[in-house]
Write a protein that holds these residues in place. Structure first.
Motif, mmCIF file in Angstrom:
data_model
loop_
_atom_site.group_PDB
_atom_site.id
_atom_site.type_symbol
_atom_site.label_atom_id
_atom_site.label_comp_id
_atom_site.label_asym_id
_atom_site.label_seq_id
_atom_site.Cartn_x
_atom_site.Cartn_y
_atom_site.Cartn_z
ATOM 1 N N TRP A 1 3.945 6.326 -15.485
ATOM 2 C CA TRP A 1 2.701 6.114 -14.728
ATOM 3 C C TRP A 1 1.698 7.242 -14.966
ATOM 4 N N SER B 1 1.416 -7.708 -1.129
ATOM 5 C CA SER B 1 0.259 -6.842 -1.432
ATOM 6 C C SER B 1 0.703 -5.410 -1.717
ATOM 7 N N PRO C 1 0.996 -1.965 -4.085
ATOM 8 C CA PRO C 1 0.177 -1.272 -5.084
ATOM 9 C C PRO C 1 0.699 -1.585 -6.483
ATOM 10 N N THR C 2 -0.181 -1.541 -7.454
ATOM 11 C CA THR C 2 0.203 -1.851 -8.829
ATOM 12 C C THR C 2 1.351 -0.986 -9.315
ATOM 13 N N ASP D 1 4.612 -2.486 -8.281
ATOM 14 C CA ASP D 1 4.910 -3.687 -9.075
ATOM 15 C C ASP D 1 5.456 -3.299 -10.451
ATOM 16 N N GLU D 2 4.801 -2.339 -11.084
ATOM 17 C CA GLU D 2 5.217 -1.955 -12.437
ATOM 18 C C GLU D 2 6.563 -1.237 -12.422
#
Length: 244
Positions: A193, A223, A225-226, A229-230
């Motif tokens: 990240w 919902s 945060p990205t 998810d990643e």
């Protein structure tokens, strides 16, 4: 002339050359009585005040700014030595939270609030370290402290995000033993990240760590945060690869 303390001494009155008449009777007694100067009363400073000054001086010796009435840098090491705790002890964070401190420092005003803990000496405070740690066993208290840390860990008020290295350090301190994916998260976010941490990411990560059932309970349509998810995608791909 100016004294060594920076104050101007009171000017001496010029003599007229005429001796002053001596007071008689009751006036003489009053003059005699008033001429006896009583010793100046010295206000005894508390152990907490003098300790703050000593720790502050240590911080300045180690490079902290000398124009601020705060504890920072090496001052915290000296404080922890007196409290017989490590600088990475969560008890220090709980103490900072109790004092309403911010930006990785204790101001003298912050420190004055330590008496609300029912202590009057550093020794008293030392005896409260175990109790401060135990407060984190309450989920509601832990959540409050965790969310507050984001604001405490920012070095300056104008900083709106937390640098990644600092965030990882506090995650390792706060979430150790509470989340089985902590090491993987910290490694991944630093190597993959590589971005600073926003307040939303900080708060949502705690919610993510409390998912019952772990990643099995994760909803990709939620919902999140990205970055979360990643991380989940990376973790699932890693598990699939390891299973082969």
């Amino acid at each position: 002339k100016t004294s060594i303390h920076g104050f101007s001494p009171m000017p001496k009155k010029k003599s007229t050359g005429k001796p002053k008449p001596k007071p008689k009777g009751k006036a003489a007694k009053r003059t005699s009585s008033s001429s006896r100067s009583s010793p100046a009363k010295q206000v005894k400073r508390s152990d907490l005040d003098t300790s703050f000054d000593r720790w502050k001086a240590k911080g300045i010796e180690d490079g902290a700014a000398d124009d601020q009435d705060t504890l920072q840098g090496g001052a915290f090491i000296a404080l922890c030595e007196d409290l017989d705790i490590d600088v990475e002890d969560v008890a220090l964070l709980v103490l900072a939270w109790k004092l309403q401190a911010c930006h990785m420092q204790f101001t003298r005003e912050d420190w004055s609030r330590v008496t609300t803990l029912g202590v009057s000496t550093v020794s008293d405070l030392k005896g409260q370290m175990d109790g401060l740690r135990r407060q984190l066993e309450q989920e509601s208290t832990f959540t409050e402290v965790y969310n507050w840390v984001y604001h405490f860990a920012r070095e300056r008020p104008e900083c709106k995000i937390l640098d990644l290295e600092t965030a990882v350090g506090y995650w390792q301190l706060l979430l150790k033993g509470r989340w089985n994916l902590l090491d993987e998260w910290c490694n991944w976010i630093q190597t993959e990240w590589k971005k600073a941490v926003t307040a939303d990411v900080w708060k949502q990560l705690l919610v993510f760590t409390r998912l019952k059932g772990g990643l099995k309970s994760y909803d990709p349509c939620g919902s999140w945060p990205t970055v979360v998810d990643e991380f989940v995608e990376w973790h699932e791909a890693k598990q699939a690869k390891d299973a082969k």
